[in-house]
Scaffold this motif. Structure first.
Motif, PDB file in Angstrom:
ATOM      1  N   CYS A  25      -2.680   4.552   9.203  1.00 26.08           N
ATOM      2  CA  CYS A  25      -2.214   3.406   8.795  1.00 26.08           C
ATOM      3  C   CYS A  25      -3.352   2.191   9.029  1.00 26.08           C
ATOM      4  CB  CYS A  25      -0.886   2.943   9.908  1.00 26.08           C
ATOM      5  SG  CYS A  25       0.095   1.777   9.131  1.00 26.08           S
ATOM      6  N   VAL A  35      -1.004   4.597  -1.447  1.00 26.61           N
ATOM      7  CA  VAL A  35      -2.150   4.553  -0.695  1.00 26.61           C
ATOM      8  C   VAL A  35      -1.966   5.097   0.808  1.00 26.61           C
ATOM      9  CG1 VAL A  35      -4.008   3.358   0.072  1.00 26.61           C
ATOM     10  CG2 VAL A  35      -3.219   2.850  -2.114  1.00 26.61           C
ATOM     11  N   LEU A  36      -0.761   4.662   1.283  1.00 28.80           N
ATOM     12  CA  LEU A  36      -0.316   4.857   2.544  1.00 28.80           C
ATOM     13  C   LEU A  36       0.884   5.593   2.738  1.00 28.80           C
ATOM     14  CD1 LEU A  36      -1.284   1.712   4.784  1.00 28.80           C
ATOM     15  CD2 LEU A  36      -2.501   3.591   4.400  1.00 28.80           C
ATOM     16  N   TYR A  78      -8.960 -10.154   2.725  1.00 28.25           N
ATOM     17  CA  TYR A  78      -9.829 -10.142   3.947  1.00 28.25           C
ATOM     18  C   TYR A  78     -10.733  -9.134   4.020  1.00 28.25           C
ATOM     19  CZ  TYR A  78      -6.846 -13.978   5.236  1.00 28.25           C
ATOM     20  OH  TYR A  78      -6.293 -15.296   5.355  1.00 28.25           O
ATOM     21  N   ARG A 104     -13.898  -6.427   2.978  1.00 30.98           N
ATOM     22  CA  ARG A 104     -15.315  -6.247   3.052  1.00 30.98           C
ATOM     23  C   ARG A 104     -15.860  -7.571   3.923  1.00 30.98           C
ATOM     24  NH1 ARG A 104     -17.135  -5.602  -3.119  1.00 30.98           N
ATOM     25  NH2 ARG A 104     -19.028  -4.989  -2.045  1.00 30.98           N
ATOM     26  N   ALA A 105     -15.081  -7.726   4.991  1.00 29.46           N
ATOM     27  CA  ALA A 105     -15.614  -8.701   6.082  1.00 29.46           C
ATOM     28  C   ALA A 105     -15.970  -7.921   7.488  1.00 29.46           C
ATOM     29  CB  ALA A 105     -14.761  -9.846   6.307  1.00 29.46           C
ATOM     30  N   GLY A 106     -15.673  -6.667   7.235  1.00 29.63           N
ATOM     31  CA  GLY A 106     -15.967  -5.717   8.711  1.00 29.63           C
ATOM     32  C   GLY A 106     -14.914  -5.570   9.353  1.00 29.63           C
ATOM     33  N   LEU A 107     -13.588  -6.162   8.986  1.00 31.32           N
ATOM     34  CA  LEU A 107     -12.558  -5.733   9.691  1.00 31.32           C
ATOM     35  C   LEU A 107     -11.997  -4.440  10.042  1.00 31.32           C
ATOM     36  CD1 LEU A 107     -10.116  -9.089   8.775  1.00 31.32           C
ATOM     37  CD2 LEU A 107     -12.018  -8.834  10.478  1.00 31.32           C
ATOM     38  N   GLY A 108     -12.069  -3.855   9.005  1.00 30.48           N
ATOM     39  CA  GLY A 108     -11.483  -2.269   8.897  1.00 30.48           C
ATOM     40  C   GLY A 108     -12.600  -1.358   9.976  1.00 30.48           C
ATOM     41  N   ASN A 109     -13.903  -1.964   9.967  1.00 28.34           N
ATOM     42  CA  ASN A 109     -14.827  -1.124  10.848  1.00 28.34           C
ATOM     43  C   ASN A 109     -14.619  -1.744  12.255  1.00 28.34           C
ATOM     44  OD1 ASN A 109     -17.324  -0.175  11.550  1.00 28.34           O
ATOM     45  ND2 ASN A 109     -18.262  -1.889  11.632  1.00 28.34           N
ATOM     46  N   HIS A 119     -14.096   8.170   1.334  1.00 26.18           N
ATOM     47  CA  HIS A 119     -15.674   7.747   1.513  1.00 26.18           C
ATOM     48  C   HIS A 119     -15.742   6.660   2.596  1.00 26.18           C
ATOM     49  CE1 HIS A 119     -17.542   9.456  -2.481  1.00 26.18           C
ATOM     50  NE2 HIS A 119     -16.603  10.224  -2.046  1.00 26.18           N
ATOM     51  N   TRP A 120     -15.001   6.158   2.487  1.00 31.67           N
ATOM     52  CA  TRP A 120     -14.945   5.006   3.653  1.00 31.67           C
ATOM     53  C   TRP A 120     -14.932   5.599   4.922  1.00 31.67           C
ATOM     54  CZ3 TRP A 120     -12.808   3.094   7.958  1.00 31.67           C
ATOM     55  CH2 TRP A 120     -13.029   1.766   8.345  1.00 31.67           C
ATOM     56  N   PHE A 121     -14.178   6.493   5.224  1.00 30.11           N
ATOM     57  CA  PHE A 121     -14.390   7.285   6.496  1.00 30.11           C
ATOM     58  C   PHE A 121     -15.554   8.079   6.593  1.00 30.11           C
ATOM     59  CE2 PHE A 121     -10.365   6.216   8.734  1.00 30.11           C
ATOM     60  CZ  PHE A 121      -9.580   6.079   7.588  1.00 30.11           C
ATOM     61  N   LEU A 158       0.998  -1.283   0.157  1.00 29.73           N
ATOM     62  CA  LEU A 158      -0.020   0.085  -0.120  1.00 29.73           C
ATOM     63  C   LEU A 158       0.950   1.116  -0.108  1.00 29.73           C
ATOM     64  CD1 LEU A 158      -2.529  -1.296   2.469  1.00 29.73           C
ATOM     65  CD2 LEU A 158      -3.197  -0.800   0.205  1.00 29.73           C
ATOM     66  N   ALA A 202      -5.136  -0.462   7.390  1.00 30.74           N
ATOM     67  CA  ALA A 202      -4.996  -1.255   6.463  1.00 30.74           C
ATOM     68  C   ALA A 202      -5.713  -3.014   6.454  1.00 30.74           C
ATOM     69  CB  ALA A 202      -3.535  -1.535   5.988  1.00 30.74           C
TER      70      ALA A 202
HETATM   71  C1  LIG Z   1     -10.480   0.929   3.568  1.00 30.35           C
HETATM   72  C2  LIG Z   1     -10.085  -0.300   4.008  1.00 30.35           C
HETATM   73  C3  LIG Z   1      -9.574  -0.417   5.395  1.00 30.35           C
HETATM   74  C4  LIG Z   1     -11.440  -1.142   4.528  1.00 30.35           C
HETATM   75  O1  LIG Z   1     -11.155  -2.281   5.208  1.00 30.35           O
HETATM   76  P1  LIG Z   1     -12.450  -3.366   5.221  1.00 30.35           P
HETATM   77  O2  LIG Z   1     -12.208  -4.429   6.067  1.00 30.35           O
HETATM   78  O3  LIG Z   1     -12.945  -4.040   3.725  1.00 30.35           O
HETATM   79  O4  LIG Z   1     -13.672  -2.584   5.559  1.00 30.35           O
HETATM   80  P2  LIG Z   1     -15.251  -3.014   6.064  1.00 30.35           P
HETATM   81  O5  LIG Z   1     -15.357  -4.383   5.671  1.00 30.35           O
HETATM   82  O6  LIG Z   1     -15.465  -2.640   7.403  1.00 30.35           O
HETATM   83  O7  LIG Z   1     -16.075  -2.125   4.903  1.00 30.35           O
HETATM   84  C5  LIG Z   1     -15.976  -2.512   3.535  1.00 30.35           C
HETATM   85  C6  LIG Z   1     -17.023  -1.478   2.811  1.00 30.35           C
HETATM   86  O8  LIG Z   1     -16.454  -0.355   2.596  1.00 30.35           O
HETATM   87  C7  LIG Z   1     -16.153  -0.152   1.238  1.00 30.35           C
HETATM   88  N1  LIG Z   1     -14.852   0.523   0.874  1.00 30.35           N
HETATM   89  C8  LIG Z   1     -13.676  -0.213   0.864  1.00 30.35           C
HETATM   90  N2  LIG Z   1     -12.957   0.822   0.613  1.00 30.35           N
HETATM   91  C9  LIG Z   1     -13.301   2.019   0.268  1.00 30.35           C
HETATM   92  C10 LIG Z   1     -12.902   3.183  -0.272  1.00 30.35           C
HETATM   93  N3  LIG Z   1     -11.584   3.334  -0.671  1.00 30.35           N
HETATM   94  N4  LIG Z   1     -14.171   3.996  -0.383  1.00 30.35           N
HETATM   95  C11 LIG Z   1     -15.258   3.844  -0.256  1.00 30.35           C
HETATM   96  N5  LIG Z   1     -15.836   2.710   0.065  1.00 30.35           N
HETATM   97  C12 LIG Z   1     -14.767   1.679   0.464  1.00 30.35           C
HETATM   98  C13 LIG Z   1     -16.139  -1.672   0.537  1.00 30.35           C
HETATM   99  O9  LIG Z   1     -16.611  -1.375  -0.793  1.00 30.35           O
HETATM  100  C14 LIG Z   1     -17.339  -2.384   1.426  1.00 30.35           C
HETATM  101  O10 LIG Z   1     -18.637  -1.865   1.164  1.00 30.35           O
HETATM  102  P3  LIG Z   1     -19.833  -2.800   0.488  1.00 30.35           P
HETATM  103  O11 LIG Z   1     -19.176  -4.292   0.804  1.00 30.35           O
HETATM  104  O12 LIG Z   1     -20.964  -2.411   1.048  1.00 30.35           O
HETATM  105  O13 LIG Z   1     -19.683  -2.771  -0.858  1.00 30.35           O
HETATM  106  C15 LIG Z   1      -9.481  -1.400   3.018  1.00 30.35           C
HETATM  107  O14 LIG Z   1     -10.108  -1.270   2.090  1.00 30.35           O
HETATM  108  C16 LIG Z   1      -7.972  -1.095   2.868  1.00 30.35           C
HETATM  109  O15 LIG Z   1      -7.156  -1.731   3.557  1.00 30.35           O
HETATM  110  N6  LIG Z   1      -7.519  -0.158   1.952  1.00 30.35           N
HETATM  111  C17 LIG Z   1      -6.306   0.070   1.736  1.00 30.35           C
HETATM  112  C18 LIG Z   1      -5.739   1.115   2.555  1.00 30.35           C
HETATM  113  C19 LIG Z   1      -6.507   2.300   2.949  1.00 30.35           C
HETATM  114  O16 LIG Z   1      -6.876   2.969   2.187  1.00 30.35           O
HETATM  115  N7  LIG Z   1      -6.437   2.714   4.297  1.00 30.35           N
HETATM  116  C20 LIG Z   1      -7.082   4.024   4.767  1.00 30.35           C
HETATM  117  C21 LIG Z   1      -5.911   5.043   4.514  1.00 30.35           C
HETATM  118  S1  LIG Z   1      -5.357   5.529   6.233  1.00 30.35           S
END
Ligand SMILES: CC(C)(COP(=O)(O)OP(=O)(O)OC[C@H]1O[C@@H](n2cnc3c(N)ncnc32)[C@H](O)[C@@H]1OP(=O)(O)O)[C@@H](O)C(=O)NCCC(=O)NCCS
Length: 433
Positions: free
Chosen positions: A356, A312-313, A363, A365-370, A397-399, A307, A358
């Motif tokens: 950081c 990305v990071l 793994y 889209r399994a809720g680990l990020g959340n 958008h994720w945030f 990343l 990641a």
């Molecule tokens: C962002 C990240 C941490 C999410 O982790 P994750 O475990 O997949 O997250 P969750 O399972 O909690 O959420 C998944 C949802 O977020 C969405 N999503 C993932 N990355 C996204 C992004 N960049 N923008 C918008 N939505 C995103 C997925 O599509 C999924 O939604 P859906 O299943 O309804 O379609 C992961 O995609 C990642 O490691 N990305 C690369 C590193 C990064 O960008 N880090 C953030 C910068 S600090």
């Protein structure tokens, strides 16, 4: 992709597993159906390889089909109660003969130096002994099980001493009593008990037929195992293995693997590839996140390097990681870090940076990020933080979906401002907690 590239990629992918398994204790039960099959030579290589990779191995050999063969040759019917063999005085000599035959064949195969193979010339020192004290199973449901026994004591300290000296320990399923009697112990149960006594990292069952081909390359928690046990269509053999797996995991064995040898190298695929091959039972993955420690730095760096390389990071040096590691949370699977987050408080303002974050791409889209974000937030609250901020180029958008909003007016803390790279064009998002 050329063969060379595939090979290099495979080797790199296996490297973290090689590191993770080194010096770990593995109890492995190999069924005699595998031992007398054309797949056995592959298993012998793999055992030699595991030994050379520094895995501490305890091996138990099944003898069920060999015993049945001896009984049939003597016109005797095998008798079982609750799937446990009834060993009477007439069958006991044949049982002992079959067990010793399997053991001798196994030892001879592991002693032959593996000529013309990748493990050619490798020497394995294998040691057996009276490490299992048995006692009679007694009378069950009115049936005298006679010479069929169960474990009374496993001399686990003696086994550990031998493993520390890099010997492979070979255990027979004959248990000796304090009164000099010999008992026939069921090998699967014995393997599980040995793994528990040693608090082994792994208990591995290697068998000929798939316990359930539909479940290959799957990971189960013990509660998922319970659900399978309650289902009528779960094969009986698998149920038996799952019961032992639950018992072992409850007694602190970290992982149980059920592998068939339908594919040459199934054992290696299970242990050294991300997808695995057999069925793995563990509760570790489901324990969620934990605070990181200094030993996790290598794993975190391997996770984030791709990343960082793709922009990305932000690149973090190992030194910086060492300073910040106490602010990291990680999720681990099978000895590998598969997700991480940092929540780094600022010294003055009651604010902290979420950085950081990641999740390994396999793994997502399994809720680990959340899950990690929630943990980071609750830790922050405990530490008196009321506001979080993050800098992101691609995941705004994720945030935003997790309660952050873009904040162009936010004044970065002084320390962060100094290291802020305006060229990255990161968006600044904040969230009050
Ligand atoms: C962002 C990240 C941490 C999410 O982790 P994750 O475990 O997949 O997250 P969750 O399972 O909690 O959420 C998944 C949802 O977020 C969405 N999503 C993932 N990355 C996204 C992004 N960049 N923008 C918008 N939505 C995103 C997925 O599509 C999924 O939604 P859906 O299943 O309804 O379609 C992961 O995609 C990642 O490691 N990305 C690369 C590193 C990064 O960008 N880090 C953030 C910068 S600090």
């Amino acid at each position: 992709m050329s063969n060379t590239q595939e090979y290099v990629q495979w080797f790199r992918a296996a490297a973290p597993y090689i590191k993770a398994h080194r010096k770990k204790t593995m109890v492995m039960m190999v069924s005699d159906e595998v031992i007398y099959s054309d797949r056995f030579i592959g298993v012998v290589h793999d055992i030699a390889l595991l030994n050379h990779l520094g895995i501490k191995l305890v091996i138990l050999l099944g003898s069920r089909s060999r015993i049945d063969k001896h009984l049939a040759a003597n016109q005797m019917e095998p008798r079982f109660h609750n799937n446990v063999r009834i060993t009477d005085s007439e069958t006991m000599p044949l049982v002992v003969q079959a067990i010793n035959e399997v053991k001798t064949y196994f030892e001879s195969q592991l002693s032959m130096g593996l000529p013309n193979t990748p493990m050619s010339g490798s020497e394995i020192s294998m040691i057996g002994g009276n490490f299992v004290i048995g006692m009679p199973l007694g009378v069950i449901d009115g049936i005298d099980m006679q010479h069929s026994g169960r474990v009374r004591v496993i001399k686990h300290e003696a086994i550990k001493d031998l493993l520390a000296l890099n010997h492979v320990v070979l255990l027979s399923n004959l248990g000796y009593s304090r009164t000099g009697e010999v008992f026939n112990l069921p090998t699967e149960e014995l393997a599980a008990e040995v793994a528990c006594a040693l608090k082994a990292d792994k208990l591995v069952f290697v068998q000929r037929e798939p316990a359930d081909a539909n479940r290959r390359a799957s990971t189960l928690s013990t509660s998922q195992c319970e659900e399978l046990l309650a289902q009528a269509d779960t094969p009986e053999d698998l149920k038996h293995m799952l019961q032992l797996a639950i018992l072992a995991i409850q007694e602190q064995v970290k992982r149980v693997h059920i592998i068939d040898q339908q594919v040459d190298g199934g054992l290696l695929l299970e242990l050294f590839s991300r997808d695995g091959y057999g069925i793995m039972v563990t509760n570790l993955f489901y324990e969620g996140s934990r605070a990181a420690n200094i030993d996790d730095i290598g794993g975190i760096l391997s996770l984030i390097e791709p990343l960082e390389a793709s922009g990305v990071l932000v690149v973090r040096s190992r030194e910086q990681m060492e300073l910040e590691i106490r602010h990291f949370q990680v999720i681990e699977k099978d000895g590998m870090i598969i997700a991480c987050i940092a929540c780094i408080p600022d010294s003055t303002d009651g604010i902290a940076e979420v950085a950081c974050l990641a999740v390994h791409d396999e793994y997502r889209r399994a809720g680990l990020g959340n899950e990690l974000l929630q943990v980071a937030e609750s830790q922050a609250l405990k530490n008196g933080i009321s506001r979080l901020y993050t800098l992101t180029t691609r995941s705004s958008h994720w945030f935003i979906e997790h309660g952050f909003s873009e904040n162009r007016d936010f004044n970065l803390p002084a320390g962060k401002r100094a290291s802020y790279n305006a060229e990255r064009g990161s968006k600044i998002l904040t969230k009050s907690i």
